[in-house]
Design a protein around this motif. Sequence first.
Motif, PDB file in Angstrom:
ATOM      1  N   LEU A 170      -1.823  -3.169 -18.406  1.00 48.97           N
ATOM      2  CA  LEU A 170      -2.918  -2.261 -18.069  1.00 48.97           C
ATOM      3  C   LEU A 170      -2.768  -0.916 -18.758  1.00 48.97           C
ATOM      4  O   LEU A 170      -3.766  -0.254 -19.074  1.00 48.97           O
ATOM      5  N   ALA A 171      -1.518  -0.498 -18.995  1.00 53.28           N
ATOM      6  CA  ALA A 171      -1.279   0.775 -19.676  1.00 53.28           C
ATOM      7  C   ALA A 171      -1.346   0.619 -21.193  1.00 53.28           C
ATOM      8  O   ALA A 171      -1.796   1.525 -21.893  1.00 53.28           O
ATOM      9  N   GLN A 172      -0.911  -0.545 -21.709  1.00 49.78           N
ATOM     10  CA  GLN A 172      -0.852  -0.754 -23.152  1.00 49.78           C
ATOM     11  C   GLN A 172      -2.214  -1.017 -23.770  1.00 49.78           C
ATOM     12  O   GLN A 172      -2.527  -0.511 -24.857  1.00 49.78           O
ATOM     13  N   VAL A 173      -3.013  -1.858 -23.109  1.00 48.80           N
ATOM     14  CA  VAL A 173      -4.261  -2.349 -23.687  1.00 48.80           C
ATOM     15  C   VAL A 173      -5.404  -1.937 -22.767  1.00 48.80           C
ATOM     16  O   VAL A 173      -5.520  -2.435 -21.646  1.00 48.80           O
ATOM     17  N   THR A 174      -6.227  -1.039 -23.249  1.00 49.03           N
ATOM     18  CA  THR A 174      -7.262  -0.451 -22.403  1.00 49.03           C
ATOM     19  C   THR A 174      -8.656  -0.651 -23.005  1.00 49.03           C
ATOM     20  O   THR A 174      -8.817  -1.237 -24.077  1.00 49.03           O
ATOM     21  N   GLY A 175      -9.648  -0.116 -22.304  1.00 51.44           N
ATOM     22  CA  GLY A 175     -11.023  -0.174 -22.811  1.00 51.44           C
ATOM     23  C   GLY A 175     -11.531  -1.592 -22.917  1.00 51.44           C
ATOM     24  O   GLY A 175     -11.273  -2.433 -22.052  1.00 51.44           O
ATOM     25  N   GLU A 176     -12.226  -1.890 -23.990  1.00 54.17           N
ATOM     26  CA  GLU A 176     -12.842  -3.209 -24.146  1.00 54.17           C
ATOM     27  C   GLU A 176     -11.809  -4.318 -24.261  1.00 54.17           C
ATOM     28  O   GLU A 176     -12.119  -5.498 -24.031  1.00 54.17           O
ATOM     29  N   PHE A 177     -10.569  -3.967 -24.603  1.00 61.05           N
ATOM     30  CA  PHE A 177      -9.516  -4.970 -24.764  1.00 61.05           C
ATOM     31  C   PHE A 177      -8.764  -5.241 -23.460  1.00 61.05           C
ATOM     32  O   PHE A 177      -7.951  -6.148 -23.396  1.00 61.05           O
ATOM     33  N   GLY A 178      -9.010  -4.433 -22.446  1.00 61.47           N
ATOM     34  CA  GLY A 178      -8.252  -4.524 -21.214  1.00 61.47           C
ATOM     35  C   GLY A 178      -8.590  -5.754 -20.391  1.00 61.47           C
ATOM     36  O   GLY A 178      -9.679  -6.313 -20.484  1.00 61.47           O
ATOM     37  N   SER A 179      -7.622  -6.171 -19.564  1.00 58.09           N
ATOM     38  CA  SER A 179      -7.825  -7.289 -18.652  1.00 58.09           C
ATOM     39  C   SER A 179      -7.700  -6.772 -17.227  1.00 58.09           C
ATOM     40  O   SER A 179      -7.284  -5.630 -16.998  1.00 58.09           O
ATOM     41  N   GLN A 180      -8.065  -7.590 -16.264  1.00 54.42           N
ATOM     42  CA  GLN A 180      -7.898  -7.214 -14.871  1.00 54.42           C
ATOM     43  C   GLN A 180      -6.803  -8.081 -14.257  1.00 54.42           C
ATOM     44  O   GLN A 180      -6.657  -9.254 -14.627  1.00 54.42           O
ATOM     45  N   PRO A 181      -6.008  -7.529 -13.362  1.00 56.75           N
ATOM     46  CA  PRO A 181      -4.927  -8.323 -12.763  1.00 56.75           C
ATOM     47  C   PRO A 181      -5.458  -9.575 -12.093  1.00 56.75           C
ATOM     48  O   PRO A 181      -6.391  -9.509 -11.289  1.00 56.75           O
ATOM     49  N   ALA A 182      -4.875 -10.714 -12.437  1.00 57.64           N
ATOM     50  CA  ALA A 182      -5.291 -11.988 -11.857  1.00 57.64           C
ATOM     51  C   ALA A 182      -4.175 -12.633 -11.051  1.00 57.64           C
ATOM     52  O   ALA A 182      -4.364 -13.718 -10.502  1.00 57.64           O
ATOM     53  N   VAL A 183      -3.017 -11.973 -11.004  1.00 60.91           N
ATOM     54  CA  VAL A 183      -1.871 -12.474 -10.240  1.00 60.91           C
ATOM     55  C   VAL A 183      -1.208 -11.311  -9.513  1.00 60.91           C
ATOM     56  O   VAL A 183      -0.936 -10.267 -10.122  1.00 60.91           O
ATOM     57  N   LEU A 184      -0.968 -11.486  -8.234  1.00 62.18           N
ATOM     58  CA  LEU A 184      -0.238 -10.504  -7.434  1.00 62.18           C
ATOM     59  C   LEU A 184       0.845 -11.231  -6.653  1.00 62.18           C
ATOM     60  O   LEU A 184       0.851 -12.463  -6.561  1.00 62.18           O
ATOM     61  N   VAL A 185       1.764 -10.453  -6.083  1.00 64.02           N
ATOM     62  CA  VAL A 185       2.784 -11.004  -5.197  1.00 64.02           C
ATOM     63  C   VAL A 185       2.570 -10.417  -3.808  1.00 64.02           C
ATOM     64  O   VAL A 185       2.472  -9.192  -3.655  1.00 64.02           O
ATOM     65  N   LEU A 186       2.458 -11.280  -2.819  1.00 66.22           N
ATOM     66  CA  LEU A 186       2.358 -10.841  -1.437  1.00 66.22           C
ATOM     67  C   LEU A 186       3.746 -10.657  -0.861  1.00 66.22           C
ATOM     68  O   LEU A 186       4.621 -11.515  -1.034  1.00 66.22           O
ATOM     69  N   ALA A 187       3.960  -9.527  -0.166  1.00 66.84           N
ATOM     70  CA  ALA A 187       5.257  -9.239   0.450  1.00 66.84           C
ATOM     71  C   ALA A 187       5.032  -8.587   1.803  1.00 66.84           C
ATOM     72  O   ALA A 187       4.018  -7.901   2.012  1.00 66.84           O
ATOM     73  N   ARG A 188       5.968  -8.783   2.701  1.00 70.69           N
ATOM     74  CA  ARG A 188       5.882  -8.166   4.022  1.00 70.69           C
ATOM     75  C   ARG A 188       6.919  -7.060   4.158  1.00 70.69           C
ATOM     76  O   ARG A 188       8.043  -7.181   3.652  1.00 70.69           O
ATOM     77  N   VAL A 189       6.550  -6.023   4.865  1.00 69.13           N
ATOM     78  CA  VAL A 189       7.513  -4.990   5.230  1.00 69.13           C
ATOM     79  C   VAL A 189       8.456  -5.586   6.271  1.00 69.13           C
ATOM     80  O   VAL A 189       8.010  -6.138   7.290  1.00 69.13           O
ATOM     81  N   VAL A 190       9.741  -5.498   6.001  1.00 76.46           N
ATOM     82  CA  VAL A 190      10.728  -6.120   6.894  1.00 76.46           C
ATOM     83  C   VAL A 190      11.683  -5.122   7.532  1.00 76.46           C
ATOM     84  O   VAL A 190      12.404  -5.465   8.471  1.00 76.46           O
ATOM     85  N   SER A 191      11.696  -3.874   7.025  1.00 76.06           N
ATOM     86  CA  SER A 191      12.665  -2.924   7.575  1.00 76.06           C
ATOM     87  C   SER A 191      12.239  -1.487   7.309  1.00 76.06           C
ATOM     88  O   SER A 191      11.555  -1.197   6.314  1.00 76.06           O
ATOM     89  N   HIS A 192      12.663  -0.591   8.212  1.00 77.29           N
ATOM     90  CA  HIS A 192      12.578   0.859   8.036  1.00 77.29           C
ATOM     91  C   HIS A 192      14.010   1.390   8.102  1.00 77.29           C
ATOM     92  O   HIS A 192      14.449   1.851   9.146  1.00 77.29           O
ATOM     93  N   PRO A 193      14.780   1.286   7.024  1.00 81.72           N
ATOM     94  CA  PRO A 193      16.206   1.613   7.101  1.00 81.72           C
ATOM     95  C   PRO A 193      16.497   3.071   7.421  1.00 81.72           C
ATOM     96  O   PRO A 193      17.540   3.384   7.987  1.00 81.72           O
ATOM     97  N   ARG A 194      15.596   3.960   7.025  1.00 83.74           N
ATOM     98  CA  ARG A 194      15.731   5.382   7.366  1.00 83.74           C
ATOM     99  C   ARG A 194      14.392   6.058   7.115  1.00 83.74           C
ATOM    100  O   ARG A 194      13.529   5.497   6.429  1.00 83.74           O
ATOM    101  N   PRO A 195      14.179   7.251   7.642  1.00 84.88           N
ATOM    102  CA  PRO A 195      12.910   7.938   7.387  1.00 84.88           C
ATOM    103  C   PRO A 195      12.645   8.093   5.889  1.00 84.88           C
ATOM    104  O   PRO A 195      13.546   8.450   5.122  1.00 84.88           O
ATOM    105  N   GLY A 196      11.425   7.821   5.490  1.00 85.29           N
ATOM    106  CA  GLY A 196      11.049   7.958   4.078  1.00 85.29           C
ATOM    107  C   GLY A 196      11.316   6.722   3.238  1.00 85.29           C
ATOM    108  O   GLY A 196      11.016   6.710   2.039  1.00 85.29           O
ATOM    109  N   ILE A 197      11.864   5.655   3.836  1.00 79.25           N
ATOM    110  CA  ILE A 197      12.133   4.416   3.105  1.00 79.25           C
ATOM    111  C   ILE A 197      11.661   3.235   3.944  1.00 79.25           C
ATOM    112  O   ILE A 197      11.941   3.149   5.144  1.00 79.25           O
TER     113      ILE A 197
END
Length: 391
Positions: free
Chosen positions: A258-285
């Motif tokens: 997405l950063a390398q190839v933009t404008g008319e040459f750009g593509s849209q994301p067609a694959v993502l990874v689903l993840a769950r929040v599993v921990s709050h080890p400390r404030p801010g993380i």
Amino acid sequence: MVSEFPWNSRYAVSSLDDVMTPALVVYPAMIASNVDRVTALLGGDASRWRVHIKTAKLGFTVRMMVERGVRNFKCATTLELLVACQCGAADVLLAYPTMGANARRVRQIAEQFPKVQVSVLAENEEQVRQWQGSRVGIFLDLNPGMDRTGIAEGHSNEVVPLARAISAAGLEFRGLHYYDGHHGSVDEPERTAAAHCGYDRLMAIVASVEARGIRVREVITAGTPTFPAALSYHGFRDAKFAHQISPGTVVYGDATNLAQVTGEFGSQPAVLVLARVVSHPRPGIVTCDAGHKAVSADAGVPTCVVVGHPELTPLGPSEEHLPLAVAKGAAAPKAGEMLYLLPRHVCPTVNNFSHALLVGGGAVESMETVSARGREAPLLRAADATVSTAR
């Protein structure tokens, strides 16, 4: 890579209760859009695109491309070659310097699929000789400065004798392969300028070879970072040879693309990874379950972008954990909340998963095997030999 990516409702999956994470999610409608965009840039001529399926990996995706007119492919492993042949490819180049048992396996696959034009790379006489008696074609691999494989441009005088050796061995000289992926780290407009300088040198090599009575029928260049440069290079437009580009990442897209190839040459994301929040080890993380065994870390940290959450910055992952820094003053996602991650490098990320969820209309429509993931079993059992496991 892009540092953030806005939320789009097209990525939403309505029911996630039965989804185990991390999970690879594929959006066929967006794949179709990306494939159609590249084909349109080629004037509607899909034969000018030799897609590298190191990204696609799914037989489902390869069949989608074939149905949309893309019939020429590149690959890097015998398993990718096999999947491409099984899924309707007409012409496949194993773009890797294959040797030994790997080469014998390529011969087997080529014989198994006689209607598919199978080709390989070579850069020396030993590699040429090993294909004698086979039906594979040979592209000579040139090193454009990436210093990974191929004949160095300064030794281009080796191309003519190798092309003659191919013919003398009763094999077909298909043309030249020139992968200029090293320009991906260069920003525009310097990237295009550097690529065009390389293409000038490539054209000089072609002219030198043809001046000695050897026809160069095909020239393959340009992965995802440089395919816009290849399309704007005037020398390819008027060439007597067939010129093909070979981007693969554009089929799925990622945070780097997405950063390398933009404008008319750009593509849209067609694959993502689903993840769950599993921990709050400390404030801010907070930590989610998408370590580097899920989202590849080969391109560096951060390994991904959290879609729709610019306040979350991925930190260094471990095998199964991905900590995320929460911006000061921002609310942290709750434990169990689902996150959608856009990989920095989608190709090895897809390779991390055995299965993919296909999503359309906000729902999981099916689950597909990542059929070209990994490699074939390493022991090649020849028909005329019995391999004993006894010790």
